[in-house]
Design an enzyme around this catalytic site. Sequence first.
Site: not given
Length: 349
Positions: A249, A262, A264
């Site tokens: 990411d 990352d 989420k």
Amino acid sequence: MKFCQLVYRVKCVDPARLVTGRFSLVATGSVSCISTSCLSNARKKTSQYSSVDTEKYSSLVKSVVSLRISSQTPASLEEEDGHIYGPVVKSKPATKRSPKTPFPLVNSRTISDRIDLMSEAERGPPIRIALQRGAGRSTTPSVTRILQQTMPPDQAFYLERWKKRMIAELGEEGFKEYTLNIFRQGKQFHTALETILMAGEVPAEDAEASEAVEGYLESIQHVLQDISDVRAIESAVQHQSLGYLGLVDCVAQFRGKLCVIDWKTSEKPKPFLHSTYDNPLQVAAYIGALNNDDNYKYQVERGLIVVAYKDGTPAHPHAMTSDLCQDYWTKWLLRLEEFVEKKSTASEL
């Protein structure tokens, strides 16, 4: 003088009267005692323990009511437990598994070049390497695929139970629409986030998409304040030696430390790292791949998982230290070995 008066009064009392009075007192007392005793016997109930085999439990009663110190020893107690519960089965101590072929998380052969000494402006825009999809894509397995096919049974059970509950509530078609909508919102969130990290502003050309991710973007505002030196966004990484790939990411500094980040999204709060399930393994796998990918001229030892919420609640950033990343890297290597073993077994059948 007083003694004489007392003797004189006793002499004057009629003896018969004295004896009669004495017997009346005795008789009254005796009758009273007899009457009470009879009533007590009449009211006495049968004890609930009268049918108990006293001989059978005599030793137990003596051991309980005795004031002496028990003569039982640890050996006798163990023998007694053996008669009652059977032999003790001693379990073997849990052994910590280690990868058959340990591979370092950080590539010590790669020496960071002048890129670490350059300013952000001198390095240019963040790198973006597209992941090949479609017919021409690589056959190398992805991190997501490996984790899905080696999911622990308990985790798979809870996931399947959640799926069944959602289908029962929404129906088959409703559940498909729900998952598609979650995927769509996640993609829009990442697109908006890329624009912010690249240009510093929210995309204005798609008002509907901006409205859909508005809460997520509000949720991560306090995290973005600690993000700097963005080096990669939505960029593919591949570990040539271990044979897997993934899509990172973001690679940037979080509070001054270079991390693989990352992003989420979640509908439920996830305030703890263990609440993110396999996400730490995913981040560790990305770090290991990036450190062994020649397209990246630096090494990363830390990770960051940011859980954003649709209602705008402040996101939970879960920072992963280098030691924590090393622990999850070891776990990832075990999952990777399990995947390879399953694949080879399936090919033999």
